[in-house]
Design a protein around this motif. Structure first.
Motif, PDB file in Angstrom:
ATOM      1  N   GLN A  46       0.811  -1.213   0.000  1.00 50.10           N
ATOM      2  CA  GLN A  46       0.000   0.000   0.000  1.00 50.10           C
ATOM      3  C   GLN A  46       0.844   1.261   0.000  1.00 50.10           C
ATOM      4  N   GLY A  47       2.096   1.146  -0.199  1.00 52.63           N
ATOM      5  CA  GLY A  47       3.000   2.291  -0.241  1.00 52.63           C
ATOM      6  C   GLY A  47       4.383   1.811  -0.610  1.00 52.63           C
ATOM      7  N   GLU A  48       5.309   2.743  -0.687  1.00 53.38           N
ATOM      8  CA  GLU A  48       6.662   2.344  -1.085  1.00 53.38           C
ATOM      9  C   GLU A  48       7.547   1.972   0.098  1.00 53.38           C
ATOM     10  N   LEU A  49       7.111   2.251   1.328  1.00 51.36           N
ATOM     11  CA  LEU A  49       7.894   1.924   2.520  1.00 51.36           C
ATOM     12  C   LEU A  49       7.296   0.733   3.255  1.00 51.36           C
ATOM     13  N   SER A  50       8.164  -0.163   3.699  1.00 51.85           N
ATOM     14  CA  SER A  50       7.734  -1.299   4.517  1.00 51.85           C
ATOM     15  C   SER A  50       8.674  -1.411   5.710  1.00 51.85           C
ATOM     16  N   LEU A  51       8.096  -1.585   6.873  1.00 57.79           N
ATOM     17  CA  LEU A  51       8.859  -1.767   8.100  1.00 57.79           C
ATOM     18  C   LEU A  51       8.732  -3.210   8.534  1.00 57.79           C
ATOM     19  N   LEU A  52       9.869  -3.838   8.770  1.00 57.18           N
ATOM     20  CA  LEU A  52       9.823  -5.174   9.351  1.00 57.18           C
ATOM     21  C   LEU A  52      10.556  -5.131  10.672  1.00 57.18           C
ATOM     22  N   TRP A  53      10.030  -5.871  11.641  1.00 54.42           N
ATOM     23  CA  TRP A  53      10.727  -5.969  12.916  1.00 54.42           C
ATOM     24  C   TRP A  53      10.544  -7.373  13.467  1.00 54.42           C
ATOM     25  N   ALA A  54      11.525  -7.784  14.235  1.00 53.57           N
ATOM     26  CA  ALA A  54      11.518  -9.131  14.792  1.00 53.57           C
ATOM     27  C   ALA A  54      12.129  -9.084  16.188  1.00 53.57           C
ATOM     28  N   SER A  55      11.786 -10.066  16.985  1.00 55.86           N
ATOM     29  CA  SER A  55      12.349 -10.160  18.328  1.00 55.86           C
ATOM     30  C   SER A  55      12.471 -11.624  18.706  1.00 55.86           C
ATOM     31  N   SER A  56      13.298 -11.873  19.687  1.00 57.61           N
ATOM     32  CA  SER A  56      13.476 -13.240  20.161  1.00 57.61           C
ATOM     33  C   SER A  56      13.005 -13.342  21.604  1.00 57.61           C
ATOM     34  N   GLU A  57      12.833 -14.565  22.052  1.00 58.00           N
ATOM     35  CA  GLU A  57      12.407 -14.778  23.430  1.00 58.00           C
ATOM     36  C   GLU A  57      13.466 -14.301  24.421  1.00 58.00           C
ATOM     37  N   SER A  58      14.732 -14.263  23.988  1.00 57.64           N
ATOM     38  CA  SER A  58      15.803 -13.847  24.898  1.00 57.64           C
ATOM     39  C   SER A  58      16.017 -12.331  24.897  1.00 57.64           C
ATOM     40  N   GLY A  59      15.207 -11.588  24.118  1.00 59.15           N
ATOM     41  CA  GLY A  59      15.248 -10.137  24.206  1.00 59.15           C
ATOM     42  C   GLY A  59      15.893  -9.395  23.054  1.00 59.15           C
ATOM     43  N   GLU A  60      16.608 -10.075  22.168  1.00 59.34           N
ATOM     44  CA  GLU A  60      17.209  -9.369  21.025  1.00 59.34           C
ATOM     45  C   GLU A  60      16.109  -8.843  20.114  1.00 59.34           C
ATOM     46  N   ARG A  61      16.365  -7.682  19.522  1.00 59.25           N
ATOM     47  CA  ARG A  61      15.409  -7.041  18.622  1.00 59.25           C
ATOM     48  C   ARG A  61      16.137  -6.588  17.362  1.00 59.25           C
ATOM     49  N   SER A  62      15.408  -6.534  16.261  1.00 64.24           N
ATOM     50  CA  SER A  62      15.954  -5.963  15.031  1.00 64.24           C
ATOM     51  C   SER A  62      14.817  -5.350  14.235  1.00 64.24           C
ATOM     52  N   ALA A  63      15.172  -4.406  13.376  1.00 67.93           N
ATOM     53  CA  ALA A  63      14.180  -3.755  12.517  1.00 67.93           C
ATOM     54  C   ALA A  63      14.867  -3.278  11.250  1.00 67.93           C
ATOM     55  N   ALA A  64      14.090  -3.159  10.185  1.00 69.69           N
ATOM     56  CA  ALA A  64      14.597  -2.635   8.919  1.00 69.69           C
ATOM     57  C   ALA A  64      13.459  -1.906   8.220  1.00 69.69           C
ATOM     58  N   LEU A  65      13.792  -0.808   7.592  1.00 71.77           N
ATOM     59  CA  LEU A  65      12.839  -0.052   6.788  1.00 71.77           C
ATOM     60  C   LEU A  65      13.274  -0.201   5.340  1.00 71.77           C
ATOM     61  N   LEU A  66      12.401  -0.764   4.519  1.00 68.52           N
ATOM     62  CA  LEU A  66      12.715  -1.006   3.116  1.00 68.52           C
ATOM     63  C   LEU A  66      11.855  -0.117   2.235  1.00 68.52           C
ATOM     64  N   GLN A  67      12.466   0.382   1.156  1.00 70.70           N
ATOM     65  CA  GLN A  67      11.750   1.225   0.212  1.00 70.70           C
ATOM     66  C   GLN A  67      11.746   0.546  -1.146  1.00 70.70           C
ATOM     67  N   ALA A  68      10.550   0.399  -1.712  1.00 75.74           N
ATOM     68  CA  ALA A  68      10.408  -0.226  -3.022  1.00 75.74           C
ATOM     69  C   ALA A  68      10.960   0.702  -4.106  1.00 75.74           C
ATOM     70  N   GLN A  69      11.651   0.122  -5.041  1.00 77.33           N
ATOM     71  CA  GLN A  69      12.172   0.855  -6.195  1.00 77.33           C
ATOM     72  C   GLN A  69      11.539   0.268  -7.463  1.00 77.33           C
ATOM     73  N   PRO A  70      11.277   1.106  -8.458  1.00 78.91           N
ATOM     74  CA  PRO A  70      10.707   0.575  -9.700  1.00 78.91           C
ATOM     75  C   PRO A  70      11.651  -0.429 -10.357  1.00 78.91           C
ATOM     76  N   LEU A  71      11.066  -1.471 -10.925  1.00 76.09           N
ATOM     77  CA  LEU A  71      11.868  -2.446 -11.644  1.00 76.09           C
ATOM     78  C   LEU A  71      12.297  -1.868 -12.980  1.00 76.09           C
ATOM     79  N   ILE A  72      13.524  -2.121 -13.374  1.00 76.93           N
ATOM     80  CA  ILE A  72      14.036  -1.652 -14.662  1.00 76.93           C
ATOM     81  C   ILE A  72      13.820  -2.776 -15.673  1.00 76.93           C
ATOM     82  N   LYS A  73      13.049  -2.503 -16.691  1.00 81.86           N
ATOM     83  CA  LYS A  73      12.780  -3.492 -17.728  1.00 81.86           C
ATOM     84  C   LYS A  73      13.515  -3.091 -18.984  1.00 81.86           C
ATOM     85  N   GLU A  74      14.278  -4.014 -19.517  1.00 81.87           N
ATOM     86  CA  GLU A  74      15.030  -3.734 -20.752  1.00 81.87           C
ATOM     87  C   GLU A  74      14.650  -4.703 -21.828  1.00 81.87           C
TER      88      GLU A  74
END
Length: 74
Positions: A46-74
């Motif tokens: 629904q947009g060009e930005l996507s946020l993903l986040w994950a965590s573990s039972e032991s407390g570690e956390r991570s996150a990433a913000l991804l931006q969609a780019q148009p595909l180049i067709k040749e």
């Protein structure tokens, strides 16, 4: 959601793959990146930005913000 709701337009509107697939462990990051890129390529996102986040039972956390780019067709 309670800790981050002020950063989102619709805080409750998100997809949680764990609700459908359960806990996939260490494969979570790779799975989420593949889901995001597929959703962008197929026009499901629904947009060009996507946020993903994950965590573990032991407390570690991570996150990433991804931006969609148009595909180049040749």
């Amino acid at each position: 959601m309670l800790r981050t709701r002020e950063f989102f337009i619709e805080p409750g509107k998100f997809i949680a793959p764990a609700d459908c697939w359960g806990d996939v462990g260490a494969a979570t990051g790779a799975l989420l990146i593949n889901l995001i890129t597929t959703a962008a390529a197929k026009g499901y996102a629904q947009g060009e930005l996507s946020l993903l986040w994950a965590s573990s039972e032991s407390g570690e956390r991570s996150a990433a913000l991804l931006q969609a780019q148009p595909l180049i067709k040749e």
